[in-house]
Design a protein around this motif. Structure first.
Motif, PDB file in Angstrom:
ATOM      1  N   ALA A 222      -9.934   0.726   8.870  1.00  0.00           N
ATOM      2  CA  ALA A 222     -10.490   2.010   8.436  1.00  0.00           C
ATOM      3  C   ALA A 222     -11.764   2.374   9.189  1.00  0.00           C
ATOM      4  O   ALA A 222     -12.178   3.543   9.172  1.00  0.00           O
ATOM      5  N   GLY A 223     -12.420   1.403   9.829  1.00  0.00           N
ATOM      6  CA  GLY A 223     -13.614   1.703  10.627  1.00  0.00           C
ATOM      7  C   GLY A 223     -14.926   1.400   9.928  1.00  0.00           C
ATOM      8  O   GLY A 223     -15.931   2.054  10.219  1.00  0.00           O
TER       9      GLY A 223
ATOM     10  N   LEU B  63      -8.558  -6.113  -4.961  1.00  0.00           N
ATOM     11  CA  LEU B  63      -7.365  -5.543  -4.342  1.00  0.00           C
ATOM     12  C   LEU B  63      -6.128  -6.313  -4.769  1.00  0.00           C
ATOM     13  O   LEU B  63      -6.210  -7.473  -5.193  1.00  0.00           O
ATOM     14  N   PRO B  64      -4.955  -5.674  -4.647  1.00  0.00           N
ATOM     15  CA  PRO B  64      -3.715  -6.413  -4.952  1.00  0.00           C
ATOM     16  C   PRO B  64      -3.598  -7.645  -4.064  1.00  0.00           C
ATOM     17  O   PRO B  64      -3.836  -7.583  -2.847  1.00  0.00           O
ATOM     18  N   ALA B  65      -3.275  -8.772  -4.663  1.00  0.00           N
ATOM     19  CA  ALA B  65      -3.149 -10.021  -3.893  1.00  0.00           C
ATOM     20  C   ALA B  65      -1.951  -9.947  -2.955  1.00  0.00           C
ATOM     21  O   ALA B  65      -0.937  -9.322  -3.267  1.00  0.00           O
ATOM     22  N   ARG B  66      -2.104 -10.581  -1.792  1.00  0.00           N
ATOM     23  CA  ARG B  66      -1.019 -10.586  -0.802  1.00  0.00           C
ATOM     24  C   ARG B  66      -0.032 -11.718  -1.053  1.00  0.00           C
ATOM     25  O   ARG B  66       0.905 -11.918  -0.287  1.00  0.00           O
TER      26      ARG B  66
ATOM     27  N   LEU C 139      -1.127   4.273   9.861  1.00  0.00           N
ATOM     28  CA  LEU C 139      -2.172   4.473  10.872  1.00  0.00           C
ATOM     29  C   LEU C 139      -3.068   3.242  10.966  1.00  0.00           C
ATOM     30  O   LEU C 139      -3.438   2.810  12.071  1.00  0.00           O
ATOM     31  N   LEU C 140      -3.403   2.649   9.832  1.00  0.00           N
ATOM     32  CA  LEU C 140      -4.238   1.450   9.850  1.00  0.00           C
ATOM     33  C   LEU C 140      -3.528   0.305  10.560  1.00  0.00           C
ATOM     34  O   LEU C 140      -4.149  -0.446  11.329  1.00  0.00           O
ATOM     35  N   HIS C 141      -2.242   0.165  10.313  1.00  0.00           N
ATOM     36  CA  HIS C 141      -1.476  -0.893  10.982  1.00  0.00           C
ATOM     37  C   HIS C 141      -1.411  -0.645  12.486  1.00  0.00           C
ATOM     38  O   HIS C 141      -1.514  -1.584  13.290  1.00  0.00           O
ATOM     39  N   ALA C 142      -1.275   0.631  12.882  1.00  0.00           N
ATOM     40  CA  ALA C 142      -1.237   0.950  14.310  1.00  0.00           C
ATOM     41  C   ALA C 142      -2.572   0.638  14.985  1.00  0.00           C
ATOM     42  O   ALA C 142      -2.604   0.267  16.165  1.00  0.00           O
ATOM     43  N   ARG C 143      -3.663   0.753  14.263  1.00  0.00           N
ATOM     44  CA  ARG C 143      -4.977   0.479  14.845  1.00  0.00           C
ATOM     45  C   ARG C 143      -5.231  -1.006  15.037  1.00  0.00           C
ATOM     46  O   ARG C 143      -5.812  -1.420  16.045  1.00  0.00           O
ATOM     47  N   THR C 144      -4.839  -1.821  14.062  1.00  0.00           N
ATOM     48  CA  THR C 144      -5.204  -3.236  14.089  1.00  0.00           C
ATOM     49  C   THR C 144      -4.034  -4.157  14.437  1.00  0.00           C
ATOM     50  O   THR C 144      -4.250  -5.238  15.005  1.00  0.00           O
TER      51      THR C 144
ATOM     52  N   PRO D 246       2.267  -2.184   7.149  1.00  0.00           N
ATOM     53  CA  PRO D 246       1.929  -0.865   6.613  1.00  0.00           C
ATOM     54  C   PRO D 246       2.019  -0.812   5.090  1.00  0.00           C
ATOM     55  O   PRO D 246       1.216  -0.128   4.445  1.00  0.00           O
ATOM     56  N   VAL D 247       2.986  -1.544   4.503  1.00  0.00           N
ATOM     57  CA  VAL D 247       3.151  -1.509   3.045  1.00  0.00           C
ATOM     58  C   VAL D 247       1.945  -2.160   2.370  1.00  0.00           C
ATOM     59  O   VAL D 247       1.408  -1.643   1.378  1.00  0.00           O
ATOM     60  N   VAL D 248       1.503  -3.311   2.901  1.00  0.00           N
ATOM     61  CA  VAL D 248       0.346  -4.002   2.326  1.00  0.00           C
ATOM     62  C   VAL D 248      -0.906  -3.134   2.447  1.00  0.00           C
ATOM     63  O   VAL D 248      -1.690  -2.989   1.489  1.00  0.00           O
ATOM     64  N   LEU D 249      -1.118  -2.559   3.617  1.00  0.00           N
ATOM     65  CA  LEU D 249      -2.308  -1.731   3.835  1.00  0.00           C
ATOM     66  C   LEU D 249      -2.277  -0.463   2.973  1.00  0.00           C
ATOM     67  O   LEU D 249      -3.326  -0.006   2.504  1.00  0.00           O
ATOM     68  N   GLU D 250      -1.083   0.090   2.765  1.00  0.00           N
ATOM     69  CA  GLU D 250      -0.986   1.271   1.914  1.00  0.00           C
ATOM     70  C   GLU D 250      -1.309   0.913   0.461  1.00  0.00           C
ATOM     71  O   GLU D 250      -1.958   1.698  -0.256  1.00  0.00           O
ATOM     72  N   ALA D 251      -0.876  -0.265   0.023  1.00  0.00           N
ATOM     73  CA  ALA D 251      -1.194  -0.693  -1.341  1.00  0.00           C
ATOM     74  C   ALA D 251      -2.702  -0.878  -1.505  1.00  0.00           C
ATOM     75  O   ALA D 251      -3.279  -0.506  -2.537  1.00  0.00           O
ATOM     76  N   GLU D 252      -3.360  -1.451  -0.505  1.00  0.00           N
ATOM     77  CA  GLU D 252      -4.815  -1.614  -0.562  1.00  0.00           C
ATOM     78  C   GLU D 252      -5.510  -0.258  -0.538  1.00  0.00           C
ATOM     79  O   GLU D 252      -6.516  -0.049  -1.227  1.00  0.00           O
TER      80      GLU D 252
END
Length: 414
Positions: A230-231, A304-307, A340-345, A350-356
């Motif tokens: 996210a920056g 945050l939701p646990a992975r 977008l976050l997954h594309a950056r890092t 993407p599913v995990v990052l969207e949940a966070e």
């Protein structure tokens, strides 16, 4: 202009040679009776008064325009005073304001008043002519320069040929000769206003001495949170470079442990909570010293939701970590879609990052001092948005403190 509509008597203090607009600083002279009206007139324009003590009649107002990414600082005085700690007062401010001129949209001092004001500023405040040489040489040729109220005051302070000698040296560009006359003029000024000079120097030293940090001078704590990519770190670094107030960054990830190696689970949890609290206490010390403290991540990350699946004890540990530290004064959630976050890092999915991301948005909705900033824009746009949000929080905080102080004063007077 807002000041004219409010009926404020004002002018650019050194307007003859032009304010330092590229540098973001503008010096203004305002009538003493219009000081409160001035503050009210510029408040809707986004200016906030910076708490400051030990600067004589100086009032500092800071404003930020996110559209142009410009900071503008107004240095406002209600009297003309010179020298260290502004200990050499002048009584000519009302007369100079009565002689001011309008040039376009600006109101400036009469050229003769501007010459003496600039000359005294350079000799008594700075100790040298410096970069003002060209402006002084030009202004010294103004007809009637010797009839300025400031010229008459100098003649009263140092009787004799002081005023003609200073004016003649400026017209001849004899800067060394002019600078040599500065100490003698300052000494004569102190003798003329002996008690006022001593009082001002004492108050100035006391108010600006190390260790005096009134409540309204305290800084702020701001948590920058959001999923990976996210920056947060880049925004914190950019803010540290561009924000006009002192900035410190504290990394607050709850996953950090102060030592490596195997240890019992309970001890590991205690060490993590202790590390969080230590960093939080260090941030409070910085805040008390007037710093803007940026938390890169915060204890909320543990909520945050646990992975991976967690048992009751694991959920309890994460709850304790997530509530280990008191809330910061502002929470900035940097928001962007998981893809977008997954594309950056390239980390996680993407599913995990969207949940966070959704968890952070729920966090923002559940707290009054939280805002959401769109992190899909380019980094410079994100920095501007975060800067605007932090500055708005500063404005609100200082306005509330001034309101509380004025209300206490009214109660005391009653």
């Amino acid at each position: 202009m807002a000041l004219d509509r409010a009926g404020v008597r004002w002018c650019l203090l050194r307007g003859a040679e032009g304010p330092d607009v590229p540098g973001g600083d503008v010096d203004l002279l305002v009538a003493r009776d219009d000081a409160a009206r001035f503050t009210g007139a510029i408040a809707p324009l986004g200016f906030a008064r910076l708490p400051a003590w030990g600067y004589g009649s100086h009032r500092f107002h800071l404003g930020y325009d996110a559209a142009t990414d410009r900071w503008l600082k107004l240095d406002v005085v209600t009297e003309l005073a010179f020298g260290p700690w502004f200990s050499l007062p002048s009584e000519t401010a009302p007369l100079c304001l009565s002689r001011r001129l309008r040039r376009g949209s600006a109101v400036v001092l009469d050229d003769s008043d501007a010459f003496w004001c600039l000359l005294l500023h350079r000799l008594l405040d700075k100790g040298s002519v410096g970069a003002a040489a060209a402006a002084l040489a030009r202004l010294a040729r103004t007809p009637g320069c010797a009839e300025s109220p400031l010229a008459y005051e100098i003649e009263r302070i140092a009787p004799g040929s002081c005023t003609p000698l200073l004016l003649d040296a400026a017209r001849r560009s004899a800067w060394i000769e002019l600078e040599a006359a500065g100490p003698a003029l300052a000494a004569a000024w102190r003798r003329r206003h002996r008690l006022a000079s001593l009082r001002r120097r004492a108050i100035g030293r006391l108010a600006r001495s190390a260790g005096l940090f009134p409540r309204s001078r305290r800084g702020m704590t701001v948590a920058l949170v959001g999923p990976d990519g996210a920056g947060k770190s880049s925004s914190a670094a950019a803010l540290a470079r561009s924000f006009p107030l002192a900035v410190r960054t504290v990394y607050m990830s709850p996953a950090m442990t102060p030592r490596r190696g195997p240890s019992p689970r309970g001890a590991r949890l205690a060490l993590r909570i202790g590390a969080q609290l230590w960093r939080w206490c260090r941030a409070q010390a910085l805040r008390l010293r007037g710093r803007l403290v940026l938390f890169d991540r915060y204890a909320y990350d543990a909520l945050l939701p646990a992975r991976w699946p967690l048992g009751p004890l694991g959920r309890l540990r994460r709850w304790l970590l997530g509530h280990a530290c008191p809330a910061p004064q502002l929470i900035v959630v940097l928001d962007a879609p998981g893809e977008l976050l997954h594309a950056r890092t390239g980390e996680h999915g993407p599913v995990v990052l969207e949940a966070e991301r959704r968890a952070y948005l729920r966090l923002a909705r559940g707290r009054a001092r939280a805002i959401v900033v769109d992190a899909t824009h380019e980094p410079d746009r994100v920095r501007r948005d975060v800067t605007g949000a932090i500055w708005a929080a500063y404005q609100s905080r200082w306005a509330c403190k001034r309101f509380s102080l004025s209300r206490r004063r009214r109660r005391t007077a009653a």
